[in-house]
Motif scaffolding. Structure first.
Motif, PDB file in Angstrom:
ATOM      1  N   GLU A 175       0.829  -1.207   0.000  1.00  0.00           N
ATOM      2  CA  GLU A 175       0.000   0.000   0.000  1.00  0.00           C
ATOM      3  C   GLU A 175       0.865   1.260   0.000  1.00  0.00           C
ATOM      4  O   GLU A 175       0.554   2.241  -0.687  1.00  0.00           O
ATOM      5  CB  GLU A 175      -0.930  -0.012   1.212  1.00  0.00           C
ATOM      6  N   TRP A 177       3.919   1.576  -1.256  1.00  0.00           N
ATOM      7  CA  TRP A 177       4.548   1.731  -2.573  1.00  0.00           C
ATOM      8  C   TRP A 177       3.534   2.136  -3.629  1.00  0.00           C
ATOM      9  O   TRP A 177       3.853   2.928  -4.523  1.00  0.00           O
ATOM     10  CB  TRP A 177       5.243   0.424  -2.966  1.00  0.00           C
ATOM     11  N   GLN A 178       2.330   1.609  -3.552  1.00  0.00           N
ATOM     12  CA  GLN A 178       1.306   2.007  -4.521  1.00  0.00           C
ATOM     13  C   GLN A 178       0.976   3.487  -4.384  1.00  0.00           C
ATOM     14  O   GLN A 178       0.804   4.188  -5.394  1.00  0.00           O
ATOM     15  CB  GLN A 178       0.056   1.160  -4.317  1.00  0.00           C
ATOM     16  N   ALA A 179       0.892   3.973  -3.141  1.00  0.00           N
ATOM     17  CA  ALA A 179       0.597   5.386  -2.915  1.00  0.00           C
ATOM     18  C   ALA A 179       1.720   6.276  -3.440  1.00  0.00           C
ATOM     19  O   ALA A 179       1.471   7.365  -3.969  1.00  0.00           O
ATOM     20  CB  ALA A 179       0.365   5.639  -1.431  1.00  0.00           C
ATOM     21  N   TYR A 181       4.264   5.351  -5.801  1.00  0.00           N
ATOM     22  CA  TYR A 181       4.769   5.132  -7.162  1.00  0.00           C
ATOM     23  C   TYR A 181       3.724   4.634  -8.156  1.00  0.00           C
ATOM     24  O   TYR A 181       4.027   4.538  -9.352  1.00  0.00           O
ATOM     25  CB  TYR A 181       5.922   4.118  -7.117  1.00  0.00           C
ATOM     26  N   GLY A 182       2.525   4.318  -7.688  1.00  0.00           N
ATOM     27  CA  GLY A 182       1.514   3.764  -8.565  1.00  0.00           C
ATOM     28  C   GLY A 182       1.487   2.247  -8.511  1.00  0.00           C
ATOM     29  O   GLY A 182       2.455   1.611  -8.083  1.00  0.00           O
ATOM     30  N   VAL A 183       0.390   1.669  -8.955  1.00  0.00           N
ATOM     31  CA  VAL A 183       0.166   0.226  -8.815  1.00  0.00           C
ATOM     32  C   VAL A 183       1.190  -0.583  -9.608  1.00  0.00           C
ATOM     33  O   VAL A 183       1.780  -1.536  -9.083  1.00  0.00           O
ATOM     34  CB  VAL A 183      -1.268  -0.138  -9.263  1.00  0.00           C
ATOM     35  N   GLU A 184       1.425  -0.236 -10.855  1.00  0.00           N
ATOM     36  CA  GLU A 184       2.312  -1.056 -11.680  1.00  0.00           C
ATOM     37  C   GLU A 184       3.760  -0.978 -11.210  1.00  0.00           C
ATOM     38  O   GLU A 184       4.468  -1.989 -11.169  1.00  0.00           O
ATOM     39  CB  GLU A 184       2.213  -0.647 -13.147  1.00  0.00           C
ATOM     40  N   THR A 185       4.234   0.225 -10.856  1.00  0.00           N
ATOM     41  CA  THR A 185       5.608   0.341 -10.363  1.00  0.00           C
ATOM     42  C   THR A 185       5.776  -0.397  -9.042  1.00  0.00           C
ATOM     43  O   THR A 185       6.817  -1.016  -8.795  1.00  0.00           O
ATOM     44  CB  THR A 185       6.009   1.821 -10.205  1.00  0.00           C
ATOM     45  N   ALA A 186       4.751  -0.350  -8.193  1.00  0.00           N
ATOM     46  CA  ALA A 186       4.810  -1.097  -6.934  1.00  0.00           C
ATOM     47  C   ALA A 186       4.978  -2.587  -7.207  1.00  0.00           C
ATOM     48  O   ALA A 186       5.746  -3.283  -6.525  1.00  0.00           O
ATOM     49  CB  ALA A 186       3.553  -0.848  -6.103  1.00  0.00           C
ATOM     50  N   ARG A 187       4.274  -3.095  -8.213  1.00  0.00           N
ATOM     51  CA  ARG A 187       4.413  -4.504  -8.571  1.00  0.00           C
ATOM     52  C   ARG A 187       5.810  -4.798  -9.137  1.00  0.00           C
ATOM     53  O   ARG A 187       6.390  -5.854  -8.862  1.00  0.00           O
ATOM     54  CB  ARG A 187       3.349  -4.911  -9.588  1.00  0.00           C
ATOM     55  N   THR A 425      14.113  12.841  -9.826  1.00  0.00           N
ATOM     56  CA  THR A 425      12.708  13.240  -9.849  1.00  0.00           C
ATOM     57  C   THR A 425      12.551  14.671 -10.368  1.00  0.00           C
ATOM     58  O   THR A 425      13.529  15.426 -10.469  1.00  0.00           O
ATOM     59  CB  THR A 425      12.094  13.151  -8.448  1.00  0.00           C
TER      60      THR A 425
END
Length: 458
Positions: A175, A177-179, A181-187, A425
């Motif tokens: 959760e 990492w998703q917040a 970097y986004g769902v796909e990058t977290a995966r 960044t």
């Protein structure tokens, strides 16, 4: 009435001679013990595997068995979520508490069966033997045998639809990492953690020549990534101190201080000394400060091998006061180390959200303190080997607000970090992820997760 004497000996819990002699039995038993210590008692894996002060059983093993233990535990931790899901599918009901090492024995066996090149029959046989020698686990010896043999027969059906990226990452980390970097990058980050990290080296000089000598590849901003792994101390250049082990991402923050030749530089939270070595090799007069005397001793040993002279100070930075201001400071702050999961697969299973909260408080305190230890116009680089925004971007945002009018952010340039544009960044921070490429050639994937920001004092 006279009672008959009980001639049955109670099991001692120690391996019977014929079992102790089985090849690999001692290594499997130690692996299960250490795995349990890590996941249940939250003991850091590095401490358990320390050859001088770690797990006594591990220290007693021969070198090849110690390597086997490392491989088994690495696989068991990297795939812990998958293995837990597999067991849920194979068991009719959860295994009761107070059953000794049963779950650890099963995890060790399944790690061998699915993720290491070890025959099923060996993994099953030794797991059953181990269960039979554990007083509390003994009643479940048959269960161990049945579960593992069933897995051997039905592995495709049991494992075919697993989602490793999700299963092997605790919910709170995914959760976070998703917040950030986004769902796909977290995966992608989670998938990167399924593999071991590469072996990267930093050299004193001439990385191209050392890459040729060591059959390596230049990555990052001059690091050498080795193609073949082996005993580090047997490689050319180790004995005469020409290089040191350091991930390509970990080598970037020290470069953000620029040309440090002749400058008085503080490396804070310095051990084990990779960044200290970088700064000293670049000609800085380095003061290395660390709270741990033991880790500082190891840093000193590393500097001796490298032929580098630095000043070392054992101190808690929250109580330390330098005698004079520094020209530049590198603060590698205490952090959750979630950026190093490829190297330390125990991290997801021993860290909790409240650890992040405590660490961010310490980071804030240290940032505010050390900014006053640099001369006006001097640079301070703050870095953490964490993937958590709370220890990186959010930490810096709060710092800039508290220090408004006293400091300025100095953005990182892509040219300073070997052209690794995806690691810089829009705000000008360094943000490396385990799924990033370590070189302009995208084939060389993977580096530690690292965050860094640079400030100038007015």
């Amino acid at each position: 009435m006279t009672k008959r004497p009980n001639n049955k000996q109670k099991p001692s819990g120690k391996p019977a001679p014929e079992q102790a002699e089985k090849p690999g039995f001692a290594a499997r038993k130690v692996a299960a013990d250490i795995l349990g210590n890590v996941v249940h008692k939250k003991r850091p894996l590095d401490g358990e595997l320390d050859i001088t002060s770690g797990h006594s059983g591990f220290r007693a093993l021969a070198g090849n068995d110690r390597s086997l233990v490392r491989a088994i535990i690495g696989a068991a931790l990297r795939h812990r979520g998958e293995i837990a899901e597999i067991l849920d599918r194979l068991l009719d009901r959860p295994i009761p508490e107070k059953t000794g090492r049963i779950l650890d024995i099963l995890h060790v066996a399944i790690a061998q069966m699915l993720f290491l090149d070890i025959p099923d029959r060996a993994a099953v046989s030794l797991a059953v033997d181990h269960a039979g020698l554990d007083r509390r686990a003994r009643p479940y010896k048959g269960l161990v045998n049945g579960v593992l043999r069933r897995l051997g027969r039905e592995r495709d059906e049991v494992t075919g639809d697993l989602d490793p990226a999700v299963l092997n990452t605790p919910d709170w980390l995914m959760e976070s990492w998703q917040a950030a970097y986004g769902v796909e990058t977290a995966r992608e980050i989670a998938r990167a953690h399924e593999s071991e990290a590469a072996l990267d080296l930093s050299v004193k000089a001439d990385p191209e020549e050392w890459a040729r000598k060591l059959d390596g590849q230049i990555v990052g901003a001059g690091s050498i990534r080795l193609v073949r792994k082996g005993a580090v101390d047997a490689l050319e250049g180790y004995g005469d101190g020409q290089w040191w082990v350091q991930d390509a991402a970990a080598a970037l923050p020290a470069r953000l201080l620029g040309d440090v030749k002749g400058l008085r530089v503080a490396d804070l939270c310095a051990a084990p000394g990779g960044k200290t070595a970088q700064l000293a090799a670049a000609g800085a007069s380095v003061t290395a400060v660390d709270i741990s005397k033991a880790r500082l001793k190891r840093l000193e040993e590393n500097m001796t091998r490298l032929g580098l002279s630095v000043e070392t100070v054992a101190a808690d930075l929250r109580a330390f006061e330098p005698e004079d201001l520094f020209d530049a400071i590198l603060l590698d702050a205490p952090c959750s180390a979630t950026g190093t999961i490829r190297r330390h697969p125990d991290v997801p299973w021993i860290k909790k959200p409240y650890d992040i909260e405590k660490l961010t408080e310490i980071q804030s305190e240290l940032l505010d303190r050390v900014m006053g230890w640099v001369k006006p116009g001097g640079l301070v680089v703050y870095c953490t080997c964490s993937l958590e925004a709370a220890e990186g971007e959010a930490q810096v945002a709060g710092f800039l607000e508290r220090q408004a009018g006293k400091i300025e952010l100095v953005p990182v340039e892509v040219s300073e970090v070997g052209g690794l544009a995806e690691c810089v960044t829009n705000e000008g921070y360094l943000r490396c992820l385990p799924c990033h490429s370590a070189a302009l050639d995208p084939v060389s994937k993977g580096m530690d997760g690292f965050f860094a920001a640079r400030f100038r004092r007015f």
